[in-house]
Design a protein around this motif. Structure first.
Motif, PDB file in Angstrom:
ATOM      1  N   SER A 166       0.884  -1.122  -0.045  1.00 32.22           N
ATOM      2  CA  SER A 166      -0.111   0.017  -0.070  1.00 32.22           C
ATOM      3  C   SER A 166       0.823   1.249   0.074  1.00 32.22           C
ATOM      4  N   LEU A 167       0.534   2.299  -0.824  1.00 31.85           N
ATOM      5  CA  LEU A 167       1.341   3.666  -0.653  1.00 31.85           C
ATOM      6  C   LEU A 167       1.526   4.214   0.307  1.00 31.85           C
ATOM      7  N   SER A 168       0.280   4.117   1.338  1.00 35.05           N
ATOM      8  CA  SER A 168       0.186   4.480   2.626  1.00 35.05           C
ATOM      9  C   SER A 168       1.375   3.941   3.553  1.00 35.05           C
ATOM     10  N   LEU A 169       1.819   2.849   3.096  1.00 37.20           N
ATOM     11  CA  LEU A 169       2.633   2.296   4.021  1.00 37.20           C
ATOM     12  C   LEU A 169       4.279   2.426   3.696  1.00 37.20           C
ATOM     13  N   VAL A 170       4.399   2.866   2.499  1.00 40.14           N
ATOM     14  CA  VAL A 170       5.974   3.067   1.776  1.00 40.14           C
ATOM     15  C   VAL A 170       6.996   3.921   3.068  1.00 40.14           C
ATOM     16  N   VAL A 171       6.305   4.966   3.268  1.00 41.73           N
ATOM     17  CA  VAL A 171       7.201   5.825   3.953  1.00 41.73           C
ATOM     18  C   VAL A 171       7.355   5.000   5.398  1.00 41.73           C
ATOM     19  N   PRO A 172       6.353   4.796   6.392  1.00 45.94           N
ATOM     20  CA  PRO A 172       6.427   3.882   7.540  1.00 45.94           C
ATOM     21  C   PRO A 172       7.382   2.917   7.417  1.00 45.94           C
ATOM     22  N   LEU A 173       7.328   2.022   6.378  1.00 41.32           N
ATOM     23  CA  LEU A 173       8.160   1.094   6.240  1.00 41.32           C
ATOM     24  C   LEU A 173       9.595   1.304   6.095  1.00 41.32           C
ATOM     25  N   ARG A 174       9.819   2.268   5.026  1.00 43.93           N
ATOM     26  CA  ARG A 174      11.179   2.539   5.026  1.00 43.93           C
ATOM     27  C   ARG A 174      11.858   3.305   6.168  1.00 43.93           C
ATOM     28  N   GLU A 175      11.081   4.140   6.951  1.00 43.39           N
ATOM     29  CA  GLU A 175      11.590   4.361   8.315  1.00 43.39           C
ATOM     30  C   GLU A 175      11.715   3.375   9.230  1.00 43.39           C
ATOM     31  N   GLN A 176      11.064   2.640   9.284  1.00 47.07           N
ATOM     32  CA  GLN A 176      11.207   1.159  10.196  1.00 47.07           C
ATOM     33  C   GLN A 176      12.667   0.417   9.625  1.00 47.07           C
ATOM     34  N   ILE A 177      12.739   0.267   8.538  1.00 49.97           N
ATOM     35  CA  ILE A 177      13.793  -0.307   8.089  1.00 49.97           C
ATOM     36  C   ILE A 177      15.249   0.662   8.447  1.00 49.97           C
ATOM     37  N   ALA A 178      15.072   1.750   8.163  1.00 47.10           N
ATOM     38  CA  ALA A 178      16.264   2.695   8.508  1.00 47.10           C
ATOM     39  C   ALA A 178      16.596   2.728   9.996  1.00 47.10           C
ATOM     40  N   GLN A 179      15.359   2.547  10.927  1.00 48.54           N
ATOM     41  CA  GLN A 179      15.736   2.518  12.269  1.00 48.54           C
ATOM     42  C   GLN A 179      16.370   1.231  12.664  1.00 48.54           C
ATOM     43  N   ALA A 180      15.714   0.261  12.016  1.00 51.42           N
ATOM     44  CA  ALA A 180      16.227  -1.045  12.214  1.00 51.42           C
ATOM     45  C   ALA A 180      17.839  -1.384  11.988  1.00 51.42           C
ATOM     46  N   ARG A 181      18.085  -0.600  10.942  1.00 59.60           N
ATOM     47  CA  ARG A 181      19.492  -0.380  10.499  1.00 59.60           C
ATOM     48  C   ARG A 181      20.567   0.370  11.391  1.00 59.60           C
ATOM     49  N   LEU A 182      19.746   1.576  11.874  1.00 54.42           N
ATOM     50  CA  LEU A 182      20.658   2.186  12.872  1.00 54.42           C
ATOM     51  C   LEU A 182      20.793   1.271  14.330  1.00 54.42           C
ATOM     52  N   ASP A 183      19.744   0.706  14.655  1.00 55.22           N
ATOM     53  CA  ASP A 183      19.866   0.007  15.919  1.00 55.22           C
ATOM     54  C   ASP A 183      20.819  -1.041  15.669  1.00 55.22           C
ATOM     55  N   TYR A 184      20.836  -1.758  14.367  1.00 51.89           N
ATOM     56  CA  TYR A 184      21.958  -2.869  14.166  1.00 51.89           C
ATOM     57  C   TYR A 184      23.338  -2.435  14.279  1.00 51.89           C
ATOM     58  N   ASP A 185      23.488  -1.316  13.589  1.00 48.37           N
ATOM     59  CA  ASP A 185      24.792  -0.626  13.724  1.00 48.37           C
ATOM     60  C   ASP A 185      25.196  -0.347  15.023  1.00 48.37           C
ATOM     61  N   ALA A 186      24.297   0.207  15.944  1.00 46.61           N
ATOM     62  CA  ALA A 186      24.860   0.631  17.291  1.00 46.61           C
ATOM     63  C   ALA A 186      25.076  -0.537  18.018  1.00 46.61           C
ATOM     64  N   ASP A 187      24.404  -1.761  17.867  1.00 44.09           N
ATOM     65  CA  ASP A 187      24.386  -2.971  18.594  1.00 44.09           C
ATOM     66  C   ASP A 187      25.828  -3.503  18.298  1.00 44.09           C
ATOM     67  N   CYS A 188      26.128  -3.262  16.853  1.00 44.56           N
ATOM     68  CA  CYS A 188      27.434  -3.901  16.544  1.00 44.56           C
ATOM     69  C   CYS A 188      28.651  -3.027  17.059  1.00 44.56           C
ATOM     70  N   LEU A 189      28.765  -1.732  17.059  1.00 42.05           N
ATOM     71  CA  LEU A 189      29.493  -0.936  17.430  1.00 42.05           C
ATOM     72  C   LEU A 189      29.599  -0.914  19.198  1.00 42.05           C
TER      73      LEU A 189
END
Length: 190
Positions: A166-189
């Motif tokens: 759904s078009l309405s979920l594109v932005v929230p899903l991209r934000e969730q993916i970006a946040q998950a990557r940040l959390d992963y990088d923070a855990d690794c570092l």
């Protein structure tokens, strides 16, 4: 005996959840009959157990069928005992009922009470028709933002499928993916 059951299920390449459920029902059946070995029991004990589930525990028809399937598997494949008395076992029938469908306003009010990643998951399941485990196991590489498609791997019936994002979920899903990557990088570092 439960180890034999697990091994037999694994040999037939059943999914882990099926193994867990069959072992659960076999264990409950054995405990229900005072820790007697299933090879010492037969039709009366199976009937008593299933009757208890139906009348004493008031389980749903699907739960009753699940327990019956687990016991049938135990006797047929693990203990290798034929079940000529199988036809005599009472099987409850599911009463036909119309599905309950929420109105768009009711759905919107439900979404108001959910927040964060759970809200995104609920909206994904609602808009795409994904089931819970399909949503839980969704990977980033299965989301195509350009085509607005989601590939569902090993869905119902172990089949792969495709659904629209759904078009309405594109932005929230991209934000969730970006946040998950940040959390992963923070855990690794860290």
């Amino acid at each position: 005996m439960l180890d034999q059951l697990k091994r037999c299920i694994q040999d037939k390449y059943y999914i882990l959840r099926t193994e867990e459920v069959f072992v659960y029902w076999a264990r409950w059946f054995i405990r229900f009959h005072g820790l007697r070995h299933p090879a010492e029991m037969g039709a009366p004990e199976v009937k008593a157990f299933l009757s208890y589930l139906t009348n004493g525990r008031h389980v749903a028809v699907a739960t009753h069928k699940q327990a019956l399937c687990a016991l049938l598997f135990l006797y047929k494949h693990v203990l290798q005992i034929e079940l000529p008395w199988l036809d005599e076992i009472f099987r409850p029938i599911r009463l036909p009922r119309r599905p309950t469908v929420l109105t768009p306003n009711e759905v919107a009010s439900v979404f108001e009470y959910i927040c964060g990643a759970h809200a995104l998951m609920a909206k994904l399941m609602y808009s795409t028709g994904m089931q819970l485990m399909e949503c839980m196991t969704l990977r980033v590489k299965e989301v195509d933002f350009e085509r607005r498609e989601i590939t569902i791997r090993h869905g119902k019936g172990r089949k792969d499928g495709m659904t629209m994002l759904s078009l309405s979920l594109v932005v929230p899903l991209r934000e969730q993916i970006a946040q998950a990557r940040l959390d992963y990088d923070a855990d690794c570092l860290g």
